[in-house]
Scaffold this active site. Structure first.
Site, PDB file in Angstrom:
ATOM      1  N   ALA A  86      29.932  38.274  25.997  1.00 44.47           N
ATOM      2  CA  ALA A  86      28.517  38.437  26.312  1.00 44.47           C
ATOM      3  C   ALA A  86      28.441  38.747  27.805  1.00 44.47           C
ATOM      4  CB  ALA A  86      27.775  37.147  25.998  1.00 44.47           C
ATOM      5  N   GLY A 129      32.127  36.773  23.234  1.00 51.51           N
ATOM      6  CA  GLY A 129      31.323  37.535  22.273  1.00 51.51           C
ATOM      7  C   GLY A 129      32.058  38.742  21.713  1.00 51.51           C
ATOM      8  N   GLU A 132      34.023  37.358  18.998  1.00 49.85           N
ATOM      9  CA  GLU A 132      33.056  37.003  17.940  1.00 49.85           C
ATOM     10  C   GLU A 132      32.575  38.241  17.189  1.00 49.85           C
ATOM     11  OE1 GLU A 132      30.628  34.574  20.645  1.00 49.85           O
ATOM     12  OE2 GLU A 132      30.827  32.997  19.149  1.00 49.85           O
ATOM     13  N   GLU A 152      34.630  30.742  26.762  1.00 48.51           N
ATOM     14  CA  GLU A 152      33.317  30.197  27.143  1.00 48.51           C
ATOM     15  C   GLU A 152      33.425  28.813  27.766  1.00 48.51           C
ATOM     16  OE1 GLU A 152      34.092  31.642  24.266  1.00 48.51           O
ATOM     17  OE2 GLU A 152      32.445  32.912  23.557  1.00 48.51           O
TER      18      GLU A 152
HETATM   19  N1  COA Z   1      30.034  39.895  31.549  1.00 50.68           N
HETATM   20  C1  COA Z   1      29.638  40.665  32.576  1.00 50.68           C
HETATM   21  N2  COA Z   1      30.465  41.437  33.282  1.00 50.68           N
HETATM   22  C2  COA Z   1      31.755  41.406  32.953  1.00 50.68           C
HETATM   23  C3  COA Z   1      32.256  40.618  31.895  1.00 50.68           C
HETATM   24  C4  COA Z   1      31.323  39.831  31.182  1.00 50.68           C
HETATM   25  N3  COA Z   1      31.691  39.072  30.152  1.00 50.68           N
HETATM   26  N4  COA Z   1      33.597  40.785  31.814  1.00 50.68           N
HETATM   27  C5  COA Z   1      33.928  41.671  32.769  1.00 50.68           C
HETATM   28  N5  COA Z   1      32.814  42.055  33.461  1.00 50.68           N
HETATM   29  C6  COA Z   1      32.734  43.000  34.570  1.00 50.68           C
HETATM   30  C7  COA Z   1      33.228  42.406  35.876  1.00 50.68           C
HETATM   31  O1  COA Z   1      32.201  41.669  36.498  1.00 50.68           O
HETATM   32  C8  COA Z   1      33.585  43.653  36.640  1.00 50.68           C
HETATM   33  O2  COA Z   1      32.412  44.266  37.120  1.00 50.68           O
HETATM   34  P1  COA Z   1      32.397  44.978  38.605  1.00 50.68           P
HETATM   35  O3  COA Z   1      33.530  45.963  38.564  1.00 50.68           O
HETATM   36  O4  COA Z   1      31.051  45.589  38.675  1.00 50.68           O
HETATM   37  O5  COA Z   1      32.641  43.858  39.565  1.00 50.68           O
HETATM   38  C9  COA Z   1      34.140  44.570  35.547  1.00 50.68           C
HETATM   39  O6  COA Z   1      33.603  44.088  34.320  1.00 50.68           O
HETATM   40  C10 COA Z   1      35.651  44.571  35.452  1.00 50.68           C
HETATM   41  O7  COA Z   1      36.072  43.224  35.273  1.00 50.68           O
HETATM   42  P2  COA Z   1      37.143  42.511  36.213  1.00 50.68           P
HETATM   43  O8  COA Z   1      36.939  41.038  36.098  1.00 50.68           O
HETATM   44  O9  COA Z   1      37.111  43.110  37.588  1.00 50.68           O
HETATM   45  O10 COA Z   1      38.492  42.950  35.490  1.00 50.68           O
HETATM   46  P3  COA Z   1      39.897  42.203  35.538  1.00 50.68           P
HETATM   47  O11 COA Z   1      40.885  43.181  35.006  1.00 50.68           O
HETATM   48  O12 COA Z   1      40.139  41.605  36.883  1.00 50.68           O
HETATM   49  O13 COA Z   1      39.720  40.969  34.512  1.00 50.68           O
HETATM   50  C11 COA Z   1      38.952  39.912  32.473  1.00 50.68           C
HETATM   51  C12 COA Z   1      39.462  41.209  33.137  1.00 50.68           C
HETATM   52  C13 COA Z   1      38.541  40.270  31.055  1.00 50.68           C
HETATM   53  C14 COA Z   1      40.069  38.865  32.457  1.00 50.68           C
HETATM   54  C15 COA Z   1      37.751  39.357  33.272  1.00 50.68           C
HETATM   55  O14 COA Z   1      36.815  40.417  33.445  1.00 50.68           O
HETATM   56  C16 COA Z   1      37.026  38.230  32.594  1.00 50.68           C
HETATM   57  O15 COA Z   1      37.513  37.100  32.596  1.00 50.68           O
HETATM   58  N6  COA Z   1      35.827  38.497  32.033  1.00 50.68           N
HETATM   59  C17 COA Z   1      34.970  37.480  31.457  1.00 50.68           C
HETATM   60  C18 COA Z   1      35.470  37.050  30.105  1.00 50.68           C
HETATM   61  C19 COA Z   1      34.609  35.934  29.558  1.00 50.68           C
HETATM   62  O16 COA Z   1      34.544  34.841  30.092  1.00 50.68           O
HETATM   63  N7  COA Z   1      33.944  36.228  28.454  1.00 50.68           N
HETATM   64  C20 COA Z   1      33.132  35.272  27.755  1.00 50.68           C
HETATM   65  C21 COA Z   1      31.711  35.480  28.070  1.00 50.68           C
HETATM   66  S1  COA Z   1      30.686  34.367  27.152  1.00 50.68           S
END
Ligand code: COA
Length: 278
Positions: A86, A129, A132, A152
């Site tokens: 999400a 999500g 999910e 989460e």
């Molecule tokens: N919601 C909003 N934005 C998200 C996102 C999310 N769930 N997951 C990634 N993004 C965005 C980042 O903020 C970043 O945006 P920016 O370039 O404008 O700063 C972009 O996507 C790239 O992500 P980034 O974190 O820089 O990539 P990474 O390769 O360093 O890491 C992940 C990849 C997937 C490990 C990391 O993005 C992450 O942990 N995301 C969240 C996962 C999460 O907790 N999901 C559950 C949500 S309920």
């Protein structure tokens, strides 16, 4: 101009019966945010579900994430993602009254409740999500670089799109607990071993593999496929004895369909069945 957060492409299935069948391919299209699902994504998915349900031509739905664009000069390449969850930016500062209406009207349940078969084509991250959404599909075909997970817990949350329930159903109680409580990611090989992924292939082969499975299913009777989906689903909701009765009732009722007679005659005459869809 606002970006289309979900691209829908209907791919014809050659030689389908009834004629004109398509595989509806839905691409989550926020690659710069790793296809994170915001309110607009949910709205678009809900609309796509309504359209697919209403359109007899749609035999199978495939959901995928848009590939990341090439990195601008000097910037880091963003990774491949199905959906990284999400959109966390929509969670900041919200209380339960703010989020309840959204979660009561979410797209995960719409996808889950589609009567037609659904396949998640997972390349890269499918987190929160995203996992999910993949779990709301009937089948998951993953690439070797797929990573599933429910992180989460690290946000002070739990999965809210059906993840606790569907993970427990698909993987069993112990593994679901581990994923939900640790938030650790599950790689493609483990996903395959656990039954979270139906198949794992190299990234370059993912689309062909998922579309081949979609085509195989799209060539069956669309009526019988819906009955098959309903019957297997009953196993999740009903105690065994009731589920067996539900299956028997569905099975027996198929003897009143044209497609049962078409299928049986085609076998006896060593021909391909030409389904009519009822
Ligand atoms: N919601 C909003 N934005 C998200 C996102 C999310 N769930 N997951 C990634 N993004 C965005 C980042 O903020 C970043 O945006 P920016 O370039 O404008 O700063 C972009 O996507 C790239 O992500 P980034 O974190 O820089 O990539 P990474 O390769 O360093 O890491 C992940 C990849 C997937 C490990 C990391 O993005 C992450 O942990 N995301 C969240 C996962 C999460 O907790 N999901 C559950 C949500 S309920």
């Amino acid at each position: 101009m606002s970006q289309e957060v979900l691209l829908v492409e209907n791919v014809p299935v050659e030689g389908s019966s009834p004629a004109g069948g398509v595989i509806s391919v839905w691409t989550l299209n926020r690659p710069e945010k790793l296809n994170a699902l915001n309110s607009a994504s949910h709205e678009a998915l809900r609309q796509a579900c309504a359209d697919a349900e209403a359109d007899d031509a749609v035999r199978v739905v495939v959901i995928r994430g848009a590939a990341p664009p090439p990195a601008p000069e000097g910037k880091r390449q963003k990774p491949a993602a199905f959906a990284a969850g999400a959109d966390i930016s929509e969670f900041a500062g919200k209380n339960s009254d703010d989020v309840r209406p959204f979660f009561e009207n979410n797209a995960w349940e719409r996808v889950w409740n589609l009567s037609k078969p659904t396949i998640a084509m997972v390349d890269g991250f499918a987190l929160g999500g995203g996992t999910e959404l993949a779990l709301s599909c009937d089948l998951r075909i993953a690439s070797t670089r797929a990573k599933f997970g429910t992180p989460e817990i690290n946000l002070g949350l739990i999965p809210g799109g059906g993840g606790t329930q569907r993970l427990a159903g698909l993987l069993g109680y112990g593994k679901a607990m581990e994923m939900v409580m640790t938030g650790d990611m599950v790689g493609a090989d483990e996903a395959l071993r656990l039954g979270l992924a139906n198949d794992v292939v190299e990234p370059g082969e993912l689309e062909a593999r998922a579309m081949k499975m979609a085509e195989t299913i799209a060539r069956k009777s669309p009526y019988t496929i819906k009955v098959a989906k309903r019957a297997v689903r009953a196993a999740l909701d009903l105690p065994l004895t009731e589920g067996i009765l539900a299956e028997r009732s569905e099975f027996v009722a198929l003897f009143d369909t044209e497609d049962k007679e078409i299928g049986v005659q085609a076998f006896l005459e060593r021909k391909d069945a030409e389904w009519v869809g009822n």
